[in-house]
Design an enzyme around this catalytic site. Structure first.
Site, PDB file in Angstrom:
ATOM      1  N   GLN A 144       3.597  -8.568  21.852  1.00  0.00           N
ATOM      2  CA  GLN A 144       2.399  -8.628  22.677  1.00  0.00           C
ATOM      3  C   GLN A 144       1.534  -7.374  22.590  1.00  0.00           C
ATOM      4  O   GLN A 144       0.305  -7.483  22.450  1.00  0.00           O
ATOM      5  CB  GLN A 144       2.770  -8.923  24.132  1.00  0.00           C
ATOM      6  CG  GLN A 144       2.828 -10.401  24.455  1.00  0.00           C
ATOM      7  CD  GLN A 144       1.493 -11.088  24.213  1.00  0.00           C
ATOM      8  OE1 GLN A 144       0.433 -10.587  24.551  1.00  0.00           O
ATOM      9  NE2 GLN A 144       1.551 -12.273  23.617  1.00  0.00           N
TER      10      GLN A 144
ATOM     11  N   VAL B  74       0.864  -1.184   0.000  1.00  0.00           N
ATOM     12  CA  VAL B  74       0.000   0.000   0.000  1.00  0.00           C
ATOM     13  C   VAL B  74       0.900   1.234   0.000  1.00  0.00           C
ATOM     14  O   VAL B  74       1.741   1.408   0.876  1.00  0.00           O
ATOM     15  CB  VAL B  74      -0.934   0.003   1.223  1.00  0.00           C
ATOM     16  CG1 VAL B  74      -1.722   1.313   1.295  1.00  0.00           C
ATOM     17  CG2 VAL B  74      -1.889  -1.183   1.162  1.00  0.00           C
TER      18      VAL B  74
ATOM     19  N   GLU C 270      20.630  -9.710  21.724  1.00  0.00           N
ATOM     20  CA  GLU C 270      20.454 -11.093  21.262  1.00  0.00           C
ATOM     21  C   GLU C 270      21.357 -11.393  20.073  1.00  0.00           C
ATOM     22  O   GLU C 270      21.931 -12.480  19.974  1.00  0.00           O
ATOM     23  CB  GLU C 270      18.982 -11.327  20.913  1.00  0.00           C
ATOM     24  CG  GLU C 270      18.096 -11.333  22.156  1.00  0.00           C
ATOM     25  CD  GLU C 270      16.623 -11.507  21.853  1.00  0.00           C
ATOM     26  OE1 GLU C 270      15.893 -11.957  22.759  1.00  0.00           O
ATOM     27  OE2 GLU C 270      16.205 -11.189  20.731  1.00  0.00           O
TER      28      GLU C 270
END
Length: 435
Positions: free
Chosen positions: A322, A85, A176
């Protein structure tokens, strides 16, 4: 495959973006009397929390990318469209696509995510490798392995930083990635390249702030920093990256780090679609939404995920899975309420806690009740949560097998270099090259 009848008088919900928020919104509209179109530039959903494991050869790309059409086999009111889009025609209620056509909507859920924020750092966009998409992770894996191949052919490249990996940003992605890289260097690549002086290979983590994992409590921040340093990460707290080239990274202290690989985990900004709303924008261009996640002046438009500046109890929610998932569910519920003629309901985030790995056998977890875990217990919790969230039994089995094999053998099967320029090469070319 289209799951929806071509003609329908039912309201049309257009969801832009198949990340965590967009998926949650689409799935929670399954039994609502609407037609849904989910549009994304890829035909797959990316499980972003494990991208660094693709980059460090622990997982295959297919382990973290799930085909969208397969995910919606049993949802009859949805159409999947692979497209980007580019703009919104607000008067016509249509989303304009890069393919030249457009899609109509009665309700619009913008969940198009974010783009990498280089903060205007000279050379960063041209020379640094981000880690936000699956192609990014594959590119980074190719580059890491390619640096080792080149250095084995010409060990003099060591002095030029061929095996120096600078990670910019010490949030969860940076931490990480740095932890996974040192694991990969010591446990895997040292065996693959026994003739290289890998004691000269370096992983440097640069953070302009005073601490790693700044969103975590002091004890977990200290544990993460200590663990990274004990495992061989060169931690630079305080200086910022001021310039990146193909050969080095310059710090605000004036120091120049010879490095052929700079990994950018320094931040994100909202997808440029955010600017089409003419709405107030918060940090990094994120759209300020109302209490029910709709946009002021556009009650039929909801913005969620990395595009949205969502406040809960006076705090802006982080750009994590989340918050996006819960916001996606809420947006779907608000569309249902609109259809029933009911007013919007405010969004309230339920914080399940946050966690990050630091490498093999080490992680940190922090929960809203004040409980904080680190070490192997936190690492096992991280493994369990991410395995469950991954979804799809086949993906879960594949990932669990890869994790188990790596843990038992220190091997990583996904360490082959796939040159994108070779894809589509004719069989005659392959035959001529001896394959």
């Amino acid at each position: 495959m289209s799951h929806r009848a071509p003609a329908s008088a039912r309201p049309h919900v257009l969801i832009v973006g198949a990340g965590f928020g967009g998926l949650a919104a689409a799935q929670h509209l399954a039994h609502v009397p609407v037609d849904v179109t989910l549009v994304d530039r890829h035909d797959y959903h990316t499980f972003h929390p494990l991208l660094y494991q693709v980059a460090s050869s622990l997982l295959n790309a297919e382990d973290v990318g799930r085909p969208l059409r397969a995910m919606f086999h049993h949802q009859r009111n949805i159409t999947i469209r692979e497209a980007t889009v580019t703009d919104i025609d607000w008067q016509a209620h249509r989303a304009l696509l890069d393919q030249g056509d457009s899609l109509p909507f009665d309700y619009l859920v913008l969940a198009a995510g974010a783009v990498v924020n280089y903060f205007g750092t000279p050379g960063a966009q041209e020379h640094a490798v981000p880690l936000y998409t699956l192609p990014d992770a594959i590119r980074l894996r190719n580059q890491i392995l390619g640096r080792f191949e080149a250095t084995e052919r010409d060990p003099a490249l060591l002095a030029e930083g061929a095996l120096t990996f600078v990670v910019v940003g010490a949030g969860p992605t940076g931490v990480e990635t740095a932890g996974a890289l040192v694991d990969m260097l010591h446990n895997v690549l040292a065996k693959d390249y026994p003739d290289l002086a890998l004691n000269q290979a370096r992983v440097i983590l640069v953070e302009r702030g005073p601490a790693v994992l700044p969103a975590y409590g002091e004890r977990l921040r200290a544990y993460a920093a200590k663990t990274l340093q004990e495992r061989g990460v060169d931690l630079r707290l305080g200086p910022a990256i001021t310039e990146v080239s193909g050969a080095r990274a310059r710090l605000s202290t004036g120091e120049e780090l010879p490095a052929r690989t700079v990994i950018w985990a320094g931040g994100l900004r909202a997808n440029p679609l955010a600017a089409t709303l003419s709405a107030a924008q918060g940090h990094a261009g994120r759209v300020a939404v109302g209490s029910d996640l709709s946009v002021k002046g556009h009650p039929n438009v909801f913005v969620i995920g990395d595009m949205a500046q969502i406040s809960d109890d006076g705090k802006s929610l982080p750009q994590l899975a989340q918050p996006a998932i819960q916001a996606g569910k809420h947006a779907a519920h608000q569309i249902t309420r609109r259809l029933l003629g009911e007013p919007g309901a405010p969004f309230h985030y339920i914080n399940p806690g946050t966690m990050a790995t630091i490498g093999r056998g080490a992680a940190v977890c922090e929960f809203p009740n004040g409980l904080a875990l680190d070490g192997s217990v936190a690492w096992l919790a991280w493994l369990g949560v991410h395995l469950v969230e991954l979804g799809g039994m086949r993906d879960q089995l594949d990932v669990l097998t890869s994790w188990g094999w790596a843990f038992l053998t220190n091997e990583r099967a996904a360490r082959i270099i796939i040159d994108p320029h070779e894809i589509g090469a004719s069989s005659a070319t392959a035959t001529a090259s001896g394959h």
